[in-house]
Write a protein that holds these residues in place. Structure first.
Motif, PDB file in Angstrom:
ATOM      1  N   LYS A 161       0.842  -1.193   0.000  1.00 55.15           N
ATOM      2  CA  LYS A 161       0.000   0.000   0.000  1.00 55.15           C
ATOM      3  C   LYS A 161       0.879   1.245   0.000  1.00 55.15           C
ATOM      4  CE  LYS A 161      -3.574  -2.455   2.399  1.00 55.15           C
ATOM      5  NZ  LYS A 161      -4.596  -2.499   3.381  1.00 55.15           N
ATOM      6  N   VAL A 162       0.248   2.373  -0.281  1.00 51.00           N
ATOM      7  CA  VAL A 162       0.921   3.665  -0.183  1.00 51.00           C
ATOM      8  C   VAL A 162       0.375   4.331   1.075  1.00 51.00           C
ATOM      9  CG1 VAL A 162       1.311   5.903  -1.265  1.00 51.00           C
ATOM     10  CG2 VAL A 162       1.072   3.857  -2.686  1.00 51.00           C
ATOM     11  N   PRO A 197      -3.571   0.588  -3.113  1.00 49.46           N
ATOM     12  CA  PRO A 197      -4.465   1.386  -2.271  1.00 49.46           C
ATOM     13  C   PRO A 197      -3.665   2.379  -1.426  1.00 49.46           C
ATOM     14  CG  PRO A 197      -4.291  -0.861  -1.440  1.00 49.46           C
ATOM     15  CD  PRO A 197      -3.506  -0.800  -2.706  1.00 49.46           C
ATOM     16  N   VAL A 198      -4.317   3.483  -1.092  1.00 51.72           N
ATOM     17  CA  VAL A 198      -3.685   4.538  -0.295  1.00 51.72           C
ATOM     18  C   VAL A 198      -4.354   4.577   1.069  1.00 51.72           C
ATOM     19  CG1 VAL A 198      -3.267   7.032  -0.119  1.00 51.72           C
ATOM     20  CG2 VAL A 198      -3.137   5.897  -2.343  1.00 51.72           C
ATOM     21  N   ILE A 199      -3.530   4.646   2.117  1.00 54.54           N
ATOM     22  CA  ILE A 199      -4.006   4.784   3.489  1.00 54.54           C
ATOM     23  C   ILE A 199      -3.509   6.127   4.002  1.00 54.54           C
ATOM     24  CG2 ILE A 199      -4.014   3.790   5.814  1.00 54.54           C
ATOM     25  CD1 ILE A 199      -5.074   1.835   3.737  1.00 54.54           C
ATOM     26  N   PHE A 200      -4.396   6.895   4.609  1.00 50.34           N
ATOM     27  CA  PHE A 200      -4.032   8.188   5.189  1.00 50.34           C
ATOM     28  C   PHE A 200      -3.917   8.015   6.691  1.00 50.34           C
ATOM     29  CE2 PHE A 200      -5.668  12.545   6.617  1.00 50.34           C
ATOM     30  CZ  PHE A 200      -4.410  13.121   6.570  1.00 50.34           C
ATOM     31  N   HIS A 201      -2.696   8.210   7.204  1.00 49.97           N
ATOM     32  CA  HIS A 201      -2.419   8.123   8.637  1.00 49.97           C
ATOM     33  C   HIS A 201      -2.222   9.528   9.181  1.00 49.97           C
ATOM     34  CE1 HIS A 201      -1.928   3.784   8.675  1.00 49.97           C
ATOM     35  NE2 HIS A 201      -1.180   3.897   7.600  1.00 49.97           N
ATOM     36  N   LEU A 202      -3.100   9.926  10.064  1.00 52.80           N
ATOM     37  CA  LEU A 202      -3.010  11.218  10.721  1.00 52.80           C
ATOM     38  C   LEU A 202      -2.538  10.954  12.145  1.00 52.80           C
ATOM     39  CD1 LEU A 202      -3.569  14.250  10.387  1.00 52.80           C
ATOM     40  CD2 LEU A 202      -5.913  13.803  11.081  1.00 52.80           C
ATOM     41  N   SER A 223     -13.494   6.171  -1.770  1.00 51.92           N
ATOM     42  CA  SER A 223     -12.739   4.920  -1.692  1.00 51.92           C
ATOM     43  C   SER A 223     -11.860   4.730  -2.924  1.00 51.92           C
ATOM     44  CB  SER A 223     -13.677   3.735  -1.505  1.00 51.92           C
ATOM     45  OG  SER A 223     -14.583   3.659  -2.596  1.00 51.92           O
ATOM     46  N   GLN A 224     -12.166   5.423  -4.025  1.00 50.96           N
ATOM     47  CA  GLN A 224     -11.289   5.347  -5.198  1.00 50.96           C
ATOM     48  C   GLN A 224      -9.982   6.106  -4.950  1.00 50.96           C
ATOM     49  OE1 GLN A 224     -14.552   6.395  -5.550  1.00 50.96           O
ATOM     50  NE2 GLN A 224     -15.428   4.607  -6.539  1.00 50.96           N
ATOM     51  N   LEU A 225     -10.001   7.049  -4.037  1.00 47.92           N
ATOM     52  CA  LEU A 225      -8.814   7.843  -3.745  1.00 47.92           C
ATOM     53  C   LEU A 225      -8.053   7.290  -2.542  1.00 47.92           C
ATOM     54  CD1 LEU A 225      -7.194  10.424  -4.426  1.00 47.92           C
ATOM     55  CD2 LEU A 225      -8.651  11.645  -2.826  1.00 47.92           C
ATOM     56  N   VAL A 226      -8.764   7.045  -1.458  1.00 52.60           N
ATOM     57  CA  VAL A 226      -8.134   6.592  -0.217  1.00 52.60           C
ATOM     58  C   VAL A 226      -8.919   5.393   0.319  1.00 52.60           C
ATOM     59  CG1 VAL A 226      -7.567   7.239   2.159  1.00 52.60           C
ATOM     60  CG2 VAL A 226      -7.271   8.884   0.339  1.00 52.60           C
ATOM     61  N   GLU A 227      -8.208   4.312   0.575  1.00 53.94           N
ATOM     62  CA  GLU A 227      -8.864   3.110   1.089  1.00 53.94           C
ATOM     63  C   GLU A 227      -9.290   3.258   2.541  1.00 53.94           C
ATOM     64  OE1 GLU A 227      -6.750  -0.774   2.240  1.00 53.94           O
ATOM     65  OE2 GLU A 227      -7.605  -1.203   0.253  1.00 53.94           O
ATOM     66  N   ASP A 228      -8.451   3.953   3.334  1.00 55.84           N
ATOM     67  CA  ASP A 228      -8.760   4.077   4.750  1.00 55.84           C
ATOM     68  C   ASP A 228      -8.112   5.331   5.322  1.00 55.84           C
ATOM     69  OD1 ASP A 228      -9.894   3.384   7.180  1.00 55.84           O
ATOM     70  OD2 ASP A 228      -8.492   1.765   7.613  1.00 55.84           O
ATOM     71  N   VAL A 229      -8.678   5.796   6.424  1.00 51.52           N
ATOM     72  CA  VAL A 229      -8.161   6.930   7.185  1.00 51.52           C
ATOM     73  C   VAL A 229      -7.995   6.451   8.619  1.00 51.52           C
ATOM     74  CG1 VAL A 229      -8.657   9.243   8.079  1.00 51.52           C
ATOM     75  CG2 VAL A 229      -9.349   8.631   5.748  1.00 51.52           C
ATOM     76  N   GLU A 230      -6.820   6.645   9.181  1.00 56.23           N
ATOM     77  CA  GLU A 230      -6.577   6.262  10.568  1.00 56.23           C
ATOM     78  C   GLU A 230      -5.979   7.434  11.319  1.00 56.23           C
ATOM     79  OE1 GLU A 230      -4.029   2.794  10.295  1.00 56.23           O
ATOM     80  OE2 GLU A 230      -5.796   1.496  10.363  1.00 56.23           O
TER      81      GLU A 230
END
Length: 183
Positions: A56-57, A127-132, A163-170
């Motif tokens: 993943k990215v 897939p892209v995951i955004f980690h904040l 969901s096409q841009l970011v698979e998940d946000v954590e």
């Protein structure tokens, strides 16, 4: 990935290195490793780091999320508003700021992919995951507010970032992020 090595940097949270972990620094203005400038962009909003992990990215943004929220709630600029209106306005502002960083990061990655074939290959269909990372919240703080607030912001961002841009946000604290990076 040797062309990207100049962007490789220790992940820093609250001014301290997050263990031995490194990622590619996106939000850097150093003349010799300014990723945005190197791909032909100005100072657009973007996340602090990205890395390729577990197929993943990962986009990684470090911020003092809870303190920002609490400080804004006390800000005289919002003092004339009812608390519920103030709360929504501040949450929306935080959500929109982070959404903009994700969009800017995606633009930087797209431009980076045109410059480096290795990036293009690693990004393809990933897939892209955004980690904040909330930099000053620790698990032993016992903040029920933090759990509710971070859950709300996370859900809002998931709803806005398709969901096409970011698979998940954590939304994580530094210890939780270190554990994720260790896996």
């Amino acid at each position: 990935m040797s062309g990207l090595n100049k962007y490789l940097s220790p992940i820093t949270v609250a001014g301290k290195h997050l263990g031995k972990f490194k990622a590619y620094k996106m939000d850097n203005t150093s003349p010799d490793s300014n990723m945005r400038k190197d791909v032909g962009l100005g100072t657009c909003n973007c996340c602090d780091y990205f890395q390729f992990k577990s197929g993943k990215v990962w986009l990684i943004e470090e911020t003092d999320l809870t303190r920002t929220y609490l400080d804004q709630m006390k800000n005289a600029h919002y003092s004339q508003l009812r608390q519920s209106v103030r709360k929504k306005l501040i949450e929306d502002r935080i959500r929109d700021e982070n959404r903009l960083k994700v969009y800017g990061s995606m633009l930087v990655l797209c431009r980076l992919a045109t410059k480096y074939d290795c990036v293009s290959e690693k990004l393809k269909d990933k897939p892209v995951i955004f980690h904040l990372i909330d930099s000053h919240v620790q698990p032993d703080d016992g903040l029920r507010f933090y759990d509710n607030f971070s859950s709300k912001i996370s859900q809002d961002l998931k709803g806005l970032l398709s969901s096409q841009l970011v698979e998940d946000v954590e939304i994580l604290n530094s210890i939780m992020m270190q554990e994720k990076l260790s896996d």
